[in-house]
Write a protein that holds these residues in place. Structure first.
Motif, PDB file in Angstrom:
ATOM      1  N   GLY A 284       3.153  -5.891 -10.633  1.00 51.58           N
ATOM      2  CA  GLY A 284       4.449  -5.458 -10.103  1.00 51.58           C
ATOM      3  C   GLY A 284       4.407  -4.143  -9.359  1.00 51.58           C
ATOM      4  O   GLY A 284       5.445  -3.515  -9.147  1.00 51.58           O
ATOM      5  N   VAL A 285       3.214  -3.715  -8.943  1.00 50.15           N
ATOM      6  CA  VAL A 285       3.093  -2.450  -8.211  1.00 50.15           C
ATOM      7  C   VAL A 285       2.377  -2.691  -6.876  1.00 50.15           C
ATOM      8  O   VAL A 285       1.589  -1.861  -6.426  1.00 50.15           O
ATOM      9  N   ASP A 286       2.659  -3.815  -6.244  1.00 52.42           N
ATOM     10  CA  ASP A 286       1.969  -4.166  -5.008  1.00 52.42           C
ATOM     11  C   ASP A 286       2.202  -3.151  -3.897  1.00 52.42           C
ATOM     12  O   ASP A 286       1.320  -2.914  -3.063  1.00 52.42           O
ATOM     13  N   GLU A 287       3.376  -2.503  -3.888  1.00 50.57           N
ATOM     14  CA  GLU A 287       3.651  -1.507  -2.841  1.00 50.57           C
ATOM     15  C   GLU A 287       2.697  -0.314  -2.936  1.00 50.57           C
ATOM     16  O   GLU A 287       2.369   0.309  -1.926  1.00 50.57           O
ATOM     17  N   ALA A 288       2.221  -0.012  -4.135  1.00 49.08           N
ATOM     18  CA  ALA A 288       1.311   1.130  -4.309  1.00 49.08           C
ATOM     19  C   ALA A 288       0.009   0.921  -3.555  1.00 49.08           C
ATOM     20  O   ALA A 288      -0.627   1.894  -3.137  1.00 49.08           O
ATOM     21  N   LEU A 289      -0.388  -0.329  -3.373  1.00 49.26           N
ATOM     22  CA  LEU A 289      -1.655  -0.616  -2.690  1.00 49.26           C
ATOM     23  C   LEU A 289      -1.454  -1.349  -1.366  1.00 49.26           C
ATOM     24  O   LEU A 289      -2.409  -1.914  -0.827  1.00 49.26           O
ATOM     25  N   SER A 290      -0.254  -1.305  -0.825  1.00 47.49           N
ATOM     26  CA  SER A 290      -0.002  -2.017   0.431  1.00 47.49           C
ATOM     27  C   SER A 290      -0.868  -1.472   1.568  1.00 47.49           C
ATOM     28  O   SER A 290      -1.204  -2.197   2.510  1.00 47.49           O
ATOM     29  N   PHE A 291      -1.263  -0.190   1.486  1.00 46.64           N
ATOM     30  CA  PHE A 291      -2.101   0.403   2.534  1.00 46.64           C
ATOM     31  C   PHE A 291      -3.458  -0.291   2.628  1.00 46.64           C
ATOM     32  O   PHE A 291      -4.095  -0.276   3.684  1.00 46.64           O
ATOM     33  N   LEU A 292      -3.917  -0.913   1.527  1.00 49.96           N
ATOM     34  CA  LEU A 292      -5.215  -1.582   1.562  1.00 49.96           C
ATOM     35  C   LEU A 292      -5.205  -2.784   2.500  1.00 49.96           C
ATOM     36  O   LEU A 292      -6.249  -3.167   3.038  1.00 49.96           O
TER      37      LEU A 292
END
Length: 443
Positions: A284-292
């Motif tokens: 549930g924290v996909d936004e934290a790694l969206s830069f990848l």
């Protein structure tokens, strides 16, 4: 100490040989009997500097032998390292964990009291806790006074081409444990490294799992950052090599992994950052790694940019043109062609009509197995014969040391595209070559 290493691929074969070199009695385990036969004769099934000598010494001394039996492994070892692959799951970004699961399910019923299963495979965070519960469920019951088998996580940080060095003299040891007994066992395993001053980071299972994927994600970010700067330099008329040198002097940034070019490949970085994104989504924290996702796109875009620049250099069409590709492995000092940018570019050029001939010092056999329709040459001059364009795509030392004057005599047109920004541009130009490199449009 008696140690088993389950999975004798790139990671496992190196780890097994290095554990034997460190004074342990080691049993390597794999399902591939032909691989086991080669290893038993001291022959690794892949190219890695220093490994054949280490392997042969351990096998000859009797400190390393091999089997295909997990039962034998369970009965033999006190510490069991799990070193099987976690490839990208077909149709998904997630990691395929069936090999890791199969090892734990197959080994656990044969574990002796007090034994320790140690994961080294790169896995999504949370896997170790799940597997620890599986070990507790499947391991035989112990009697009073005996310790239950348990699980720890100890990620690897090997660089292909330097794997032996990285195992025997690591820059750090990261160990995720749930008991003092497990910590003590691993300190005993790694006693020679600890005596030499290697930093030891003891932590929980989740942090140990995260350290590996976080490190790979940071390296991928740094590489893609400088490749994005190369794109800007091409558009603005700048020189990305000078730019990297300049910002690399800042100790907060550093020069390592700031070499612009074709981008990263191999069996780790691409699939690891994708699996990390997939796991973040599950948490549930996909936004934290969206830069990848942007990092991945920049990296894959370097391959397209190389093809476009090659087409531009050759006059707009590959049809009927001869192109020499120097490099098939994803990096030098390796025969690994998994997700190789060099081979990806070579295959794309062929699909667009070019006659492509590939050379690599070590990876020809693996490349041919993956792309049998490409032409291959066993020496550089043969690869470059009557070439309209030479592409330098893997940074082998022998390519950097080529004599451009000699090579100019065998090509049809002396044009080279340096996809790794590693050639001496002035030397090649003085020998009559037209030279282009990614991020150095006017240099």
């Amino acid at each position: 100490m008696r140690i088993t290493v389950i999975g004798t691929g790139y990671l496992g074969a190196v780890h097994a040989a290095c554990m034997a070199e460190s004074g342990h009695e080691v049993l390597g385990v794999d399902v591939d009997v032909s691989k086991l036969a080669a290893l038993s004769e001291g022959r690794p099934p892949f190219f890695e500097p220093g490994l054949p000598e280490l392997l042969r010494r351990a096998v000859d001394a009797g400190s390393l032998r091999f089997t295909d039996s997990l039962q034998e492994a369970g009965e033999f070892g006190q510490v069991h390292f799990v070193c099987v692959g976690t490839p990208q799951l077909p149709g998904s970004y997630a990691a395929d964990l069936r090999f890791v699961d199969a090892v734990v399910d197959g080994l656990a019923p044969h574990l002796r009291p007090g034994s320790l299963v140690v994961g080294k495979s790169t896995v999504p965070v949370g896997t170790a806790a799940r597997l620890a519960a599986r070990v507790a469920e499947l391991a035989p019951a112990v009697t009073d006074g005996e310790a239950d088998p348990e699980l720890a996580w100890n990620p690897e940080f090997l660089r292909e081409g330097f794997a032996v060095q990285d195992t025997l003299t690591p820059d750090r040891l990261v160990v995720g444990v749930t008991s003092e007994r497990a910590d003590a066992l691993l300190r005993e395993v790694y006693a020679p490294m600890l005596a030499a001053g290697t930093p030891y980071i003891g932590t929980d299972l989740a942090t140990a799992e995260l350290v590996k994927v976080a490190a790979n994600s940071f390296l991928a970010t740094k590489i893609s950052f400088i490749n994005a700067m190369a794109e800007v330099c091409d558009a603005a008329g700048g020189d990305v090599v000078t730019l990297a040198d300049a910002i690399g002097h800042d100790p907060r940034i550093g020069r390592r992994f700031l070499s612009a070019g074709l981008g990263f490949g191999g069996g780790c970085l691409p699939k690891d950052i994708r699996a990390f994104m997939a796991r973040a989504g599950e948490l549930g924290v996909d936004e934290a790694l969206s830069f990848l996702s942007d990092i991945d796109e920049i990296n894959m875009g370097r391959r397209r940019r190389t093809v476009d620049l090659a087409r531009e250099l050759i006059g707009g069409s590959f049809l009927g043109r001869n192109i020499a590709v120097l490099g098939a492995a994803f990096k030098p000092d390796s025969d690994d062609v998994r997700d190789s940018p060099a081979l990806n570019v070579a295959a794309t050029l062929q699909l667009q009509g070019a006659q492509v001939r590939v050379h690599d010092p070590e990876a020809i056999d693996n490349a041919r197995a993956l792309f049998p329709t490409l032409d291959y040459a066993l020496d550089v001059e043969k690869a470059c014969e009557r070439a309209d364009l030479v592409l330098h795509l893997t940074e082998w030392r022998e390519y950097r040391e080529l004599d451009p004057t000699v090579l100019a005599k065998v090509v049809r047109v002396p044009r080279v595209l340096d996809g790794r920004n590693a050639l001496d541009v002035d030397r090649w130009r003085d020998a009559g070559w037209t030279v282009r490199a990614l991020g150095r449009a006017h240099h």
